[in-house]
Design a protein around this motif. Structure first.
Motif, PDB file in Angstrom:
ATOM      1  N   ASN A 199       3.146  -0.275   2.777  1.00  8.57           N
ATOM      2  CA  ASN A 199       2.836  -0.624   4.163  1.00  8.57           C
ATOM      3  C   ASN A 199       1.394  -1.094   4.315  1.00  8.57           C
ATOM      4  N   ASP A 200       0.489  -0.493   3.538  1.00 11.66           N
ATOM      5  CA  ASP A 200      -0.914  -0.909   3.608  1.00 11.66           C
ATOM      6  C   ASP A 200      -1.052  -2.359   3.173  1.00 11.66           C
ATOM      7  N   VAL A 201      -0.363  -2.721   2.082  1.00  7.77           N
ATOM      8  CA  VAL A 201      -0.402  -4.105   1.607  1.00  7.77           C
ATOM      9  C   VAL A 201       0.174  -5.036   2.672  1.00  7.77           C
ATOM     10  N   MET A 202       1.303  -4.637   3.275  1.00 10.70           N
ATOM     11  CA  MET A 202       1.932  -5.477   4.302  1.00 10.70           C
ATOM     12  C   MET A 202       1.003  -5.669   5.505  1.00 10.70           C
ATOM     13  N   ASN A 203       0.348  -4.575   5.902  1.00 15.70           N
ATOM     14  CA  ASN A 203      -0.551  -4.664   7.053  1.00 15.70           C
ATOM     15  C   ASN A 203      -1.729  -5.589   6.768  1.00 15.70           C
ATOM     16  N   ARG A 204      -2.242  -5.554   5.557  1.00 10.43           N
ATOM     17  CA  ARG A 204      -3.357  -6.425   5.201  1.00 10.43           C
ATOM     18  C   ARG A 204      -2.923  -7.899   5.230  1.00 10.43           C
ATOM     19  N   ILE A 205      -1.706  -8.146   4.761  1.00 11.01           N
ATOM     20  CA  ILE A 205      -1.200  -9.519   4.808  1.00 11.01           C
ATOM     21  C   ILE A 205      -1.058  -9.982   6.262  1.00 11.01           C
ATOM     22  N   LYS A 206      -0.472  -9.117   7.107  1.00  7.70           N
ATOM     23  CA  LYS A 206      -0.271  -9.493   8.511  1.00  7.70           C
ATOM     24  C   LYS A 206      -1.604  -9.653   9.246  1.00  7.70           C
ATOM     25  N   ASN A 207      -2.559  -8.773   8.972  1.00  7.92           N
ATOM     26  CA  ASN A 207      -3.873  -8.889   9.623  1.00  7.92           C
ATOM     27  C   ASN A 207      -4.558 -10.193   9.236  1.00  7.92           C
ATOM     28  N   GLY A 208      -4.406 -10.571   7.977  1.00  8.07           N
ATOM     29  CA  GLY A 208      -4.986 -11.833   7.540  1.00  8.07           C
ATOM     30  C   GLY A 208      -4.352 -13.019   8.235  1.00  8.07           C
ATOM     31  N   GLN A 209      -3.035 -12.980   8.371  1.00  8.38           N
ATOM     32  CA  GLN A 209      -2.333 -14.076   9.040  1.00  8.38           C
ATOM     33  C   GLN A 209      -2.735 -14.188  10.506  1.00  8.38           C
ATOM     34  N   GLU A 210      -2.958 -13.050  11.144  1.00 12.91           N
ATOM     35  CA  GLU A 210      -3.313 -13.054  12.564  1.00 12.91           C
ATOM     36  C   GLU A 210      -4.665 -13.716  12.821  1.00 12.91           C
ATOM     37  N   ARG A 211      -5.531 -13.667  11.823  1.00 18.48           N
ATOM     38  CA  ARG A 211      -6.821 -14.342  12.002  1.00 18.48           C
ATOM     39  C   ARG A 211      -6.853 -15.691  11.283  1.00 18.48           C
ATOM     40  N   GLY A 212      -5.663 -16.205  10.935  1.00 19.18           N
ATOM     41  CA  GLY A 212      -5.551 -17.553  10.413  1.00 19.18           C
ATOM     42  C   GLY A 212      -5.642 -17.691   8.909  1.00 19.18           C
ATOM     43  N   LYS A 213      -5.626 -16.590   8.181  1.00 20.44           N
ATOM     44  CA  LYS A 213      -5.690 -16.661   6.722  1.00 20.44           C
ATOM     45  C   LYS A 213      -4.277 -16.669   6.169  1.00 20.44           C
ATOM     46  N   MET A 214      -3.907 -17.749   5.504  1.00 18.74           N
ATOM     47  CA  MET A 214      -2.530 -17.923   5.083  1.00 18.74           C
ATOM     48  C   MET A 214      -2.322 -17.715   3.580  1.00 18.74           C
ATOM     49  N   HIS A 215      -3.368 -17.347   2.847  1.00 16.21           N
ATOM     50  CA  HIS A 215      -3.195 -17.022   1.423  1.00 16.21           C
ATOM     51  C   HIS A 215      -3.708 -15.612   1.172  1.00 16.21           C
ATOM     52  N   HIS A 216      -3.213 -14.998   0.111  1.00 20.96           N
ATOM     53  CA  HIS A 216      -3.511 -13.583  -0.123  1.00 20.96           C
ATOM     54  C   HIS A 216      -3.380 -13.305  -1.617  1.00 20.96           C
ATOM     55  N   ILE A 217      -4.401 -12.670  -2.209  1.00 27.74           N
ATOM     56  CA  ILE A 217      -4.365 -12.295  -3.625  1.00 27.74           C
ATOM     57  C   ILE A 217      -4.231 -10.781  -3.735  1.00 27.74           C
ATOM     58  N   ILE A 218      -3.249 -10.331  -4.488  1.00 25.50           N
ATOM     59  CA  ILE A 218      -3.043  -8.903  -4.733  1.00 25.50           C
ATOM     60  C   ILE A 218      -3.193  -8.668  -6.234  1.00 25.50           C
ATOM     61  N   VAL A 219      -4.074  -7.753  -6.611  1.00 24.70           N
ATOM     62  CA  VAL A 219      -4.246  -7.395  -8.019  1.00 24.70           C
ATOM     63  C   VAL A 219      -3.636  -6.015  -8.233  1.00 24.70           C
ATOM     64  N   VAL A 220      -2.722  -5.900  -9.177  1.00 25.13           N
ATOM     65  CA  VAL A 220      -2.040  -4.630  -9.410  1.00 25.13           C
ATOM     66  C   VAL A 220      -2.124  -4.251 -10.888  1.00 25.13           C
ATOM     67  N   ALA A 221      -2.483  -3.000 -11.147  1.00 29.92           N
ATOM     68  CA  ALA A 221      -2.482  -2.477 -12.512  1.00 29.92           C
ATOM     69  C   ALA A 221      -1.045  -2.188 -12.924  1.00 29.92           C
ATOM     70  N   GLU A 222      -0.691  -2.574 -14.131  1.00 29.24           N
ATOM     71  CA  GLU A 222       0.697  -2.485 -14.585  1.00 29.24           C
ATOM     72  C   GLU A 222       1.262  -1.066 -14.549  1.00 29.24           C
ATOM     73  N   GLY A 223       0.381  -0.052 -14.606  1.00 25.79           N
ATOM     74  CA  GLY A 223       0.867   1.322 -14.633  1.00 25.79           C
ATOM     75  C   GLY A 223       1.339   1.846 -13.301  1.00 25.79           C
ATOM     76  N   VAL A 224       1.047   1.129 -12.226  1.00 27.44           N
ATOM     77  CA  VAL A 224       1.438   1.591 -10.893  1.00 27.44           C
ATOM     78  C   VAL A 224       2.818   1.068 -10.526  1.00 27.44           C
ATOM     79  N   CYS A 225       2.966  -0.234 -10.582  1.00 26.26           N
ATOM     80  CA  CYS A 225       4.250  -0.872 -10.302  1.00 26.26           C
ATOM     81  C   CYS A 225       4.210  -2.273 -10.883  1.00 26.26           C
ATOM     82  N   SER A 226       5.350  -2.895 -10.977  1.00 24.93           N
ATOM     83  CA  SER A 226       5.384  -4.259 -11.486  1.00 24.93           C
ATOM     84  C   SER A 226       5.179  -5.238 -10.335  1.00 24.93           C
ATOM     85  N   GLY A 227       4.692  -6.409 -10.684  1.00 24.44           N
ATOM     86  CA  GLY A 227       4.530  -7.438  -9.676  1.00 24.44           C
ATOM     87  C   GLY A 227       5.840  -7.818  -9.029  1.00 24.44           C
ATOM     88  N   GLU A 228       6.905  -7.782  -9.804  1.00 29.72           N
ATOM     89  CA  GLU A 228       8.215  -8.150  -9.269  1.00 29.72           C
ATOM     90  C   GLU A 228       8.695  -7.148  -8.227  1.00 29.72           C
TER      91      GLU A 228
END
Length: 319
Positions: A199-228
């Motif tokens: 939910n935190d990731v989703m909220n950050r994406i939505k907050n960015g879109q609300e202020r006009g930012k349409m791209h988003h980079i997420i960096v994830v360590a493989e030990g937490v979850c997969s990108g897929e």
């Protein structure tokens, strides 16, 4: 002590060749014969040794990987395998061993010392997750490799207004993800040391879109979850298409940075000095800006920790 050997074990890391070079040339300068061991502990059990001269390590300081090659061995984990390795070294009149690698490699080195064979460890892994040292050879190069990749990914993410998930190495440690996420300006960083939820990731994406930012980079360590996995969550909850980039072995390769060459040279040279001083069963480390050493047992008692202050800073800067 007249004759020593050096091997690399586990995953390769940029700077290992610089460490090999330092061991060989420091050893020769101190009057030692230095032997290389091919293919890590496998070569140790098979007696795959060769004498190294000054020219053997010429023009390798800038090369990634390891000229000695590396391999993993289940047999060496047994007492029989360890005795086999010691027998081969005794037959070759080798009196001390420098092991360049990570935690698993140091466990093997500790077993050799426990059975009476002098061994010194030099930390080498891009994950920077070895207890007992604040730095391991290869980390700086890996971070710079990932940053370069993210900078290029961001160009496309911006041009096409896309969300991109960059999956980096770090099964149990988030150092690479944190350092690259913070220094590349990623909007979200997911590491094993910090609590997170989708939910935190989703909220950050939505907050960015609300202020006009349409791209988003997420960096994830493989030990937490997969990108897929994360991609599916974003699709399900926000109905947004996402690209996943798994950097994989790309992070391990490449010419080492000046910092990794310097640290590898320092640590490799120190390992030889420790053997000549009669030390055994210790690993070289870096703490508070200086070289240190401690026994494998003492180092193993420490827990690798990440600076969560940097993680919180990254969250603040990516709002």
């Amino acid at each position: 002590m007249k004759r020593i050997a050096v091997l690399t074990s586990g995953g390769d890391a940029p700077g290992m060749n610089a460490a090999i070079r330092a061991v060989v040339r420091r050893g020769i300068d101190k009057g030692l014969e230095v032997y290389g061991v091919r293919h890590g502990y496998v070569g140790l059990m098979e007696g795959d040794f060769f004498k190294m001269e000054l020219g053997s390590v010429g023009d390798i300081i800038h090369r990634g990987g390891t000229i000695l090659r590396s391999a993993r061995s289940e047999e060496f984990k047994t007492a029989e395998g360890q005795q086999k390795a010691i027998k081969k070294m005794n037959e070759a009149q080798i009196e001390g061993l420098v092991v360049i690698g990570g935690d698993g490699s140091f466990m093997g080195a500790g077993k050799l010392t426990a059975q009476g064979f002098p061994t010194i460890g030099v930390p080498g892994t891009i994950d920077n997750d070895i207890a007992g040292t604040e730095y391991s050879i290869g980390f700086d190069t890996a971070v710079n490799t990932v940053i370069e990749a993210i900078d290029k990914i961001r160009d496309t993410a911006y041009s096409h207004e896309r969300i991109c998930i960059v999956e980096v190495m770090g099964r149990n440690a988030g150092d690479i993800a944190l350092w690259t996420g913070l220094t590349s300006g990623a909007e979200s960083i997911i590491i094993p040391e910090a609590t997170y939820d989708y939910n935190d990731v989703m909220n950050r994406i939505k907050n960015g879109q609300e202020r006009g930012k349409m791209h988003h980079i997420i960096v994830v360590a493989e030990g937490v979850c997969s990108g897929e996995e994360l991609k599916k969550e974003i699709k399900d909850k926000l109905n947004l298409d996402t690209n996943v980039i798994v950097l994989g072995y790309l992070q391990r390769g490449g010419s080492p940075t000046a910092y990794d060459r310097m640290m590898a040279s320092r640590m490799g040279g120190k390992a030889v000095d420790l053997l000549l001083d009669g030390e055994e069963g210790v690993m070289v480390g870096w703490k508070k800006g200086q070289l240190v050493h401690a026994t494998f047992e003492e180092s193993a008692k420490e827990k690798h920790a990440i600076d969560l202050g940097d993680y919180n800073l990254a969250r603040s800067l990516s709002i």
